[in-house]
Design an enzyme around this catalytic site. Structure first.
Site, PDB file in Angstrom:
ATOM      1  N   CYS A 137       0.823  -1.217   0.000  1.00 51.75           N
ATOM      2  CA  CYS A 137       0.000   0.000   0.000  1.00 51.75           C
ATOM      3  C   CYS A 137       0.851   1.258   0.000  1.00 51.75           C
ATOM      4  O   CYS A 137       0.680   2.131  -0.843  1.00 51.75           O
ATOM      5  CB  CYS A 137      -0.940   0.004   1.197  1.00 51.75           C
ATOM      6  SG  CYS A 137      -2.200  -1.260   1.074  1.00 51.75           S
ATOM      7  N   HIS A 138       1.752   1.366   0.969  1.00 48.50           N
ATOM      8  CA  HIS A 138       2.526   2.599   1.067  1.00 48.50           C
ATOM      9  C   HIS A 138       4.005   2.338   1.233  1.00 48.50           C
ATOM     10  O   HIS A 138       4.757   3.189   1.693  1.00 48.50           O
ATOM     11  CB  HIS A 138       1.988   3.476   2.200  1.00 48.50           C
ATOM     12  CG  HIS A 138       0.507   3.681   2.096  1.00 48.50           C
ATOM     13  ND1 HIS A 138      -0.392   2.941   2.804  1.00 48.50           N
ATOM     14  CD2 HIS A 138      -0.220   4.511   1.317  1.00 48.50           C
ATOM     15  CE1 HIS A 138      -1.626   3.305   2.476  1.00 48.50           C
ATOM     16  NE2 HIS A 138      -1.549   4.253   1.575  1.00 48.50           N
ATOM     17  N   GLY A 139       4.448   1.106   0.916  1.00 52.32           N
ATOM     18  CA  GLY A 139       5.875   0.821   0.820  1.00 52.32           C
ATOM     19  C   GLY A 139       6.635   0.690   2.126  1.00 52.32           C
ATOM     20  O   GLY A 139       7.720   1.248   2.259  1.00 52.32           O
TER      21      GLY A 139
ATOM     22  N   TYR B 294      -4.783  12.157  -0.841  1.00 48.08           N
ATOM     23  CA  TYR B 294      -4.053  10.905  -0.666  1.00 48.08           C
ATOM     24  C   TYR B 294      -2.573  11.112  -0.975  1.00 48.08           C
ATOM     25  O   TYR B 294      -1.691  10.603  -0.277  1.00 48.08           O
ATOM     26  CB  TYR B 294      -4.656   9.851  -1.597  1.00 48.08           C
ATOM     27  CG  TYR B 294      -4.251   8.436  -1.296  1.00 48.08           C
ATOM     28  CD1 TYR B 294      -4.519   7.867  -0.058  1.00 48.08           C
ATOM     29  CD2 TYR B 294      -3.618   7.658  -2.262  1.00 48.08           C
ATOM     30  CE1 TYR B 294      -4.171   6.557   0.208  1.00 48.08           C
ATOM     31  CE2 TYR B 294      -3.266   6.347  -1.997  1.00 48.08           C
ATOM     32  CZ  TYR B 294      -3.551   5.808  -0.770  1.00 48.08           C
ATOM     33  OH  TYR B 294      -3.192   4.508  -0.506  1.00 48.08           O
TER      34      TYR B 294
END
Lengths: 173, 419
Positions: A137-139, B294
Site C-alpha cells: 500500500c505505502h511501501g 491521498y
C-alpha cells in the site's frame, strides 16, 4: 457584602446546580449511544483461535484469521533466525530484540498480526529489502522478525497474545 | 428583500401566506436580484443541487434492494445489476453521480477562489460550503464501502486506520469506529446507516448555504458590491433559471455519457472481487476525487505527520477568508494572484495524478513538491501577494464600463480605493 452581590450568588447556585444536573443527565443518555458502537459481545466472543502447525515446513508460513485480522505463523530456518538476530538495535526505528518477539525455546516460530502498522494493509511475505515482508500500500519494509526497517509504518508488526497448547498446536488470543 | 411588500392576489393565498409565508418565500426566490454579468461558472450551484437530488433519489431506490451485511452485500449489488428492473441504470447513475457531484463541486470551489467569492461579507457561505464538502467526502467514502468489494474493504481499512495515528487514544477510536477488531460486519452496517443520513444533513446545510447567500447576494465576475435591485441586476427568474437550465443540460450530457458509455471508467476493477480480509490488492487507490489528499498523506514519511497534513490541507481552507489580504475580490483585476491561481490549479492536478501512482521515485518527489507548494500558496503567497500586488482599476458598477462603450475603464475607480 452589598445587596446585589448576595442576590446574584443565590441565583448562581440555582443555575450552576441545574446546569450540572442537566449535564450529568445528558452525559448519561449520550454514553449508551456512543458505547453501542464499541465491539459487542459476539465480537468479543471470537477472541481465541487454535491452529494446527504440524504441517508447516521450515521456511514456510501460513496465514490464519483471528478477530477478522490475518495472523502470520512463520517457521523460520536457522539462517533466517541468525539473520534476524545479527542486526544491531540502533538500526531499528522501533528497537526490539528478535528474542523478545518469539517464545523462549521456540525461536523458529514467529507469530504476529499480519497487519501493517501504517494503515492496516496485509504485507506480502518474502518481499522487500529485508527479505521479510513488504506492504504494497505505502511501501513499508519489514525484516525476518517482522520489525519495521524502512517506510512510513511507525512500529514493528504486533505480536498477539498466544501460547503453545502442545507441540503441534498454537492458541492465539 | 421583497417579503414585506409581497401580497398574494387571491384571498385564499393571502389567508395561507399570513399563516405560513411560503408564497412570500417563493416570490423572494423568483425576484431575487442577481448580477447581470454572471457567467457559466456561476451555474454550478444549480448543477450541484441537481446532483444532490439525483443521489438522494437513486440512493433511496437502491436501499430498497441492497442488503447491508458482510455476507450478502456483494451479492445484493450484483442482484441489483442483474435482476432488478433497471437496477443497472440506477446504480450506474448513483456511482457515476458521485463523481459528477465532485466534478461540479471542484469547479464551484475554484470559481470561488478565482473570483474571491469567499471574501467578506461571504465568509459564512464559504464555511458552510466547506462543511458540505467535508460531508460529501464522508458520504462518498462510506458509499464506496457498501458494495463490499476488495477496494471497499481495503479503502475502509486504510481510511479508518488514519485515526490510529492519534496519540494514546488512536487505537480505541479505531476499534470504536469498526465495532470490531478489524473492518467487519458492524462497520458495514453503521456505514450504511450514516451513508443514508449524511445526504439529508447536506440538504440542511444547502438551505443554510443559500440562505446565507441571499443576505449579501451573489458575488459576480467583476467582484464589486452592487446596488440591488438596480440596472446591474436581473431577476433570478427567468434570466438565471434559463441559464442554469441550459448549463444543466450540457452537464447531463456528460453525465449520461459516463453512465451509458463508460460506467466503470472511474472505478476500479478490484471492487468487482468480493472483500477478502486475508489479501490486500497490490495497488490501493481511493476514488479520483480524493487523490490530491491521498498524495499529501503519502508524501510525508511519518504516519501522524501525514495524517495531520492531509486534514490540514482541507482545514486550511476554513481560514482562507482571513489569509487573503487583498481588498479586491475578483482575480480579473489581480494580475499577480491570477497567475498563482492557475499554478494552484496545476498543483492540485499534479497531486491528483501522483496520488494515483505508486509512492516511489519521481512520484514521491513530485508529491512532496506539490504538498509544500499547496501549503505555501495559502500560508505565504496569498497574504503577501495581497499586500504587494498593484491591482488593476476596478469599475464603479457592472454597467458603467459596458454602457460607456470603452474598454479602458475610463469611468473606473482608481486602483482599489473604496472597496
Amino acid at each position: 457584602m452589598d445587596k446585589s452581590e448576595k442576590k446574584t450568588t443565590r441565583r448562581d447556585f440555582l443555575f450552576t446546580t441545574s446546569y450540572t444536573v442537566g449535564a450529568v443527565g445528558l452525559g448519561a443518555v449520550i454514553w449508551p449511544l456512543i458505547d453501542q458502537m464499541n465491539p459487542d459481545k459476539a465480537q468479543k466472543a471470537l477472541a481465541t483461535t487454535e491452529v494446527d502447525i504440524s504441517q508447516i515446513e521450515p521456511g514456510k508460513s501460513i496465514t490464519v484469521l483471528w478477530r477478522g485480522k490475518p495472523v502470520f505463523l512463520k517457521r523460520r530456518t536457522q539462517e533466517e533466525i541468525l539473520e534476524a538476530r545479527s542486526v544491531s538495535l540502533e538500526e531499528l526505528p522501533h528497537p526490539e530484540k528478535d528474542e523478545e518477539r518469539v517464545k523462549n525455546g521456540k525461536d523458529e516460530w514467529l507469530v504476529m498480526l499480519g497487519v501493517c502498522t501504517h494503515l492496516g494493509c496485509v504485507p506480502l511475505s518474502n518481499k522487500g529489502d529485508y527479505k521479510g515482508w513488504f506492504c504494497p500500500c505505502h511501501g513499508s519494509h519489514y525484516d525476518l522478525s517482522g520489525r519495521i526497517r524502512k517506510g512510513p509504518a511507525p512500529k514493528n508488526m504486533e505480536i498477539p497474545k498466544y501460547e503453545f497448547v502442545d507441540a503441534n498446536t498454537i492458541k492465539i488470543g | 428583500m421583497s417579503e414585506q411588500e409581497y401580497v398574494p392576489k387571491s384571498k385564499a393565498g393571502k389567508w395561507f401566506n399570513d399563516r405560513l409565508p411560503l408564497l412570500s418565500l417563493a416570490s423572494h426566490l423568483t425576484d431575487y436580484p442577481t448580477p447581470k454579468n454572471l457567467n457559466y461558472w456561476w451555474t454550478f450551484g444549480g448543477i450541484l443541487t441537481f446532483c444532490l437530488l439525483t443521489q438522494i433519489i437513486t440512493g433511496i431506490v437502491l436501499a430498497m434492494h441492497y442488503v447491508a451485511h458482510a455476507d450478502l452485500a456483494f451479492a445484493s449489488v450484483e442482484h441489483i445489476m442483474r435482476d432488478v428492473n433497471y437496477g443497472w441504470l440506477i446504480r450506474y447513475i448513483h456511482s457515476n453521480g458521485a463523481s459528477m457531484f465532485f466534478l461540479a463541486v471542484y469547479i464551484h470551489i475554484f470559481r470561488s477562489l478565482f473570483y474571491g467569492s469567499y471574501k467578506s461579507p461571504r465568509e459564512i457561505i464559504w464555511i458552510l460550503g466547506l462543511m458540505i464538502y467535508l460531508l460529501m467526502m464522508a458520504a462518498a467514502f462510506m458509499g464506496y464501502v457498501l458494495p463490499w468489494g476488495q477496494m471497499s474493504f481495503w479503502g475502509a481499512t486504510v481510511i479508518t486506520n488514519l485515526f490510529s495515528a492519534i496519540p494514546l487514544i488512536g487505537d480505541s477510536i479505531t476499534t470504536w469506529l469498526w465495532g470490531a477488531y478489524s473492518v467487519d460486519n458492524p462497520t458495514l452496517t453503521r456505514f450504511f446507516s450514516l451513508h443514508y443520513l449524511i445526504p439529508f444533513l447536506i440538504l440542511g446545510l444547502v438551505v443554510l448555504h443559500i440562505w446565507a447567500l441571499h443576505v449579501p447576494g451573489n458575488n459576480n465576475p467583476v467582484g464589486i458590491d452592487i446596488k440591488k435591485p438596480s440596472k446591474d441586476t436581473v431577476p433570478f427568474h427567468p434570466y438565471i433559471t434559463i441559464k442554469d437550465a441550459f448549463a444543466l443540460l450540457l452537464f447531463m450530457i456528460i453525465f449520461a455519457g459516463f453512465v451509458f458509455f463508460a460506467p466503470n471508467v472511474l472505478g476500479h476493477s478490484d471492487n468487482y472481487i468480493q472483500a477478502n480480509p486475508m489479501v490486500t490488492p497490490a495497488h490501493i487507490v481511493p476514488e479520483w476525487y480524493l487523490l490530491p489528499f491521498y498524495a499529501i498523506l503519502r508524501s510525508v514519511p511519518d504516519k501522524l505527520g501525514g495524517v495531520i497534513l492531509m486534514f490540514g490541507a482541507i482545514f486550511i481552507l476554513f481560514v482562507l477568508p482571513w489569509l487573503d489580504t487583498s481588498k479586491v475580490r475578483s482575480a480579473v483585476f489581480r494580475p499577480i494572484y491570477r497567475q498563482f491561481f492557475w499554478i494552484l490549479v496545476i498543483d492540485v492536478l499534479v497531486l491528483g495524478y501522483v496520488g494515483a501512482m505508486p509512492a516511489e521515485g519521481i512520484y514521491l518527489v513530485l508529491a512532496r513538491v506539490g504538498t509544500i507548494y499547496y501549503f505555501l500558496h495559502f500560508i505565504v503567497i496569498l497574504p503577501v501577494v495581497g499586500y504587494l500586488e498593484k491591482t488593476e482599476p476596478v469599475p464603479l458598477s457592472i454597467s458603467d464600463p459596458v454602457l460607456s462603450g470603452s474598454a479602458d475603464y475610463s469611468m473606473a475607480k482608481k486602483d482599489n480605493e473604496k472597496i
